[in-house]
Design an enzyme around this catalytic site. Sequence first.
Site, short mmCIF file in Angstrom:
data_model
loop_
_atom_site.label_atom_id
_atom_site.label_comp_id
_atom_site.label_asym_id
_atom_site.label_seq_id
_atom_site.Cartn_x
_atom_site.Cartn_y
_atom_site.Cartn_z
N CYS A 38 -8.79 29.00 50.08
CA CYS A 38 -9.58 28.03 50.84
C CYS A 38 -10.88 27.63 50.12
CB CYS A 38 -9.88 28.55 52.23
SG CYS A 38 -8.40 29.00 53.14
N HIS A 84 -15.79 24.92 54.82
CA HIS A 84 -14.33 25.01 54.93
C HIS A 84 -13.98 25.05 56.42
CE1 HIS A 84 -10.30 26.32 54.94
NE2 HIS A 84 -10.57 27.55 55.28
N ASN A 141 -6.79 24.32 60.00
CA ASN A 141 -7.23 24.84 58.70
C ASN A 141 -6.23 24.40 57.63
OD1 ASN A 141 -7.77 26.41 56.44
ND2 ASN A 141 -8.17 28.28 57.59
O1 UT7 Z 1 -9.46 30.11 55.79
C1 UT7 Z 1 -9.89 31.34 56.23
C2 UT7 Z 1 -8.77 31.87 57.03
N1 UT7 Z 1 -8.93 32.35 58.32
C3 UT7 Z 1 -9.97 32.31 59.14
O2 UT7 Z 1 -11.03 31.85 58.89
C4 UT7 Z 1 -9.75 32.94 60.47
C5 UT7 Z 1 -10.91 33.81 60.87
N2 UT7 Z 1 -10.66 34.46 62.14
C6 UT7 Z 1 -10.54 33.80 63.31
O3 UT7 Z 1 -10.64 32.58 63.35
C7 UT7 Z 1 -10.32 34.60 64.55
O4 UT7 Z 1 -10.46 35.97 64.26
C8 UT7 Z 1 -8.94 34.34 65.21
C9 UT7 Z 1 -8.91 32.93 65.78
C10 UT7 Z 1 -7.84 34.51 64.19
C11 UT7 Z 1 -8.70 35.31 66.34
O5 UT7 Z 1 -9.73 35.21 67.30
P1 UT7 Z 1 -10.37 36.53 67.90
O6 UT7 Z 1 -11.35 36.09 68.89
O7 UT7 Z 1 -10.85 37.35 66.74
O8 UT7 Z 1 -9.14 37.19 68.65
P2 UT7 Z 1 -8.43 38.59 68.38
O9 UT7 Z 1 -7.73 38.57 67.06
O10 UT7 Z 1 -9.42 39.67 68.61
O11 UT7 Z 1 -7.35 38.61 69.51
C12 UT7 Z 1 -7.72 38.64 70.88
C13 UT7 Z 1 -6.45 38.63 71.72
C14 UT7 Z 1 -5.41 39.66 71.28
O12 UT7 Z 1 -4.82 40.18 72.44
P3 UT7 Z 1 -5.25 41.64 73.03
O13 UT7 Z 1 -4.96 42.60 71.92
O14 UT7 Z 1 -6.72 41.51 73.33
O15 UT7 Z 1 -4.39 41.79 74.22
C15 UT7 Z 1 -4.39 38.84 70.54
O16 UT7 Z 1 -3.10 39.40 70.61
O17 UT7 Z 1 -5.81 37.35 71.62
C16 UT7 Z 1 -4.43 37.54 71.30
N3 UT7 Z 1 -3.95 36.40 70.52
C17 UT7 Z 1 -3.48 35.28 71.07
N4 UT7 Z 1 -3.30 34.92 72.37
C18 UT7 Z 1 -2.79 33.70 72.61
C19 UT7 Z 1 -3.95 36.25 69.18
N5 UT7 Z 1 -3.47 35.05 68.86
C20 UT7 Z 1 -3.17 34.41 70.02
C21 UT7 Z 1 -2.63 33.16 70.33
N6 UT7 Z 1 -2.46 32.84 71.64
N7 UT7 Z 1 -2.30 32.25 69.38
#
Ligand code: UT7
Length: 319
Positions: free
Chosen positions: A113, A246, A276
Amino acid sequence: MIRSRIAGTGSYLPPRIVTNDELAQRIDTSDAWIQERTGIKQRHIAEASQTSSDLALQASRRALEAAALKAADIDLIVVATSTPDFVFPSTACLLQAKLGVKGCPAFDVQAVCSGFVYGLGIADNFIRAGTHQRALVVGAEVFSRILDWNDRGTCVLFGDGAGAVVLAAAERPGVHATVLHADGSQAGILSVPGNVSGGRIVGSPFLQMQGNQVFKFAVKALDEVTRETVAAAGMTLEDIDWLIPHQANVRILEATAKRLGLPRERLVVTVDHHANTSAASVPLALDEFVRAGKIRPGHRVMLQGVGGGFTWGASLVTM
Ligand code: UT7
């Protein structure tokens, strides 16, 4: 002293739009979750027949037209991509052929990225060295090909697209300063840990990510590299008219702008409708705001990349 400036921008998005609701019909997610956690509403997805070099070609033609140049005027082609058409030849060589030219150096940059900012820094140095005068710098991705569409934690985040700039020799900048970094010890938090060997895929062909760790790393890295870049340019944060990070997650973008003390109105956000697009995200966002007449000649723009590697970097540019 010879410097480089952006003489034209262009971009291309494949026509097919996939909304969050469409994804929610296939996997356990919702429009509300995706928007709340990422700001993403939709993404563009390439047709099966479209490759990164196809997307790059459309973006490049538009950038050349904006610069009032022909493909034959270009003497350097740099393509940033993590989703190349082939193992080799490079996507840059394939793009060169599709543009109908030959002879000039053409190569890919693999910095995920951060790839476009890396490519811009490389091309700027070629031009400053006086060996090249008009470079095409492209970010092009078909990230949809390396996603596990059953993994809701990653597949909702990405999209396909391409953005390009023509970087031309000039008496005044242009590109004031570019600062690039990498930390390979963080390779495991964002990767596609597979390769082709002996006719088989060894490892995984799908993107894997520790989302929380990437999030924290990204916000800190973008803050620090922006401060380094304004210092290298002999300017201050107040000199920045537009911040183009980004486009990964609107929460990362807003946290970065807040840490830098930059008002929300100066923050460029396209992640809501592009998602993204990895190396394509920064030139796509730049082109959209240039064509909308928001980013205008004379404006100072901070371009920021961060992603797998881990890699990160920034470039301060006067348009
Ligand atoms: O180019 C660089 C690449 N990537 C990035 O920049 C991504 C950086 N990270 C992020 O944007 C965030 O960490 C995410 C958007 C990926 C995730 O957000 P978060 O607030 O950190 O959520 P989390 O990973 O802590 O997940 C919270 C909950 C989990 O459920 P439990 O364990 O709390 O029951 C996940 O299983 O949300 C759940 N979850 C979803 N629920 C519905 C994860 N993905 C999804 C989804 N829909 N698509």
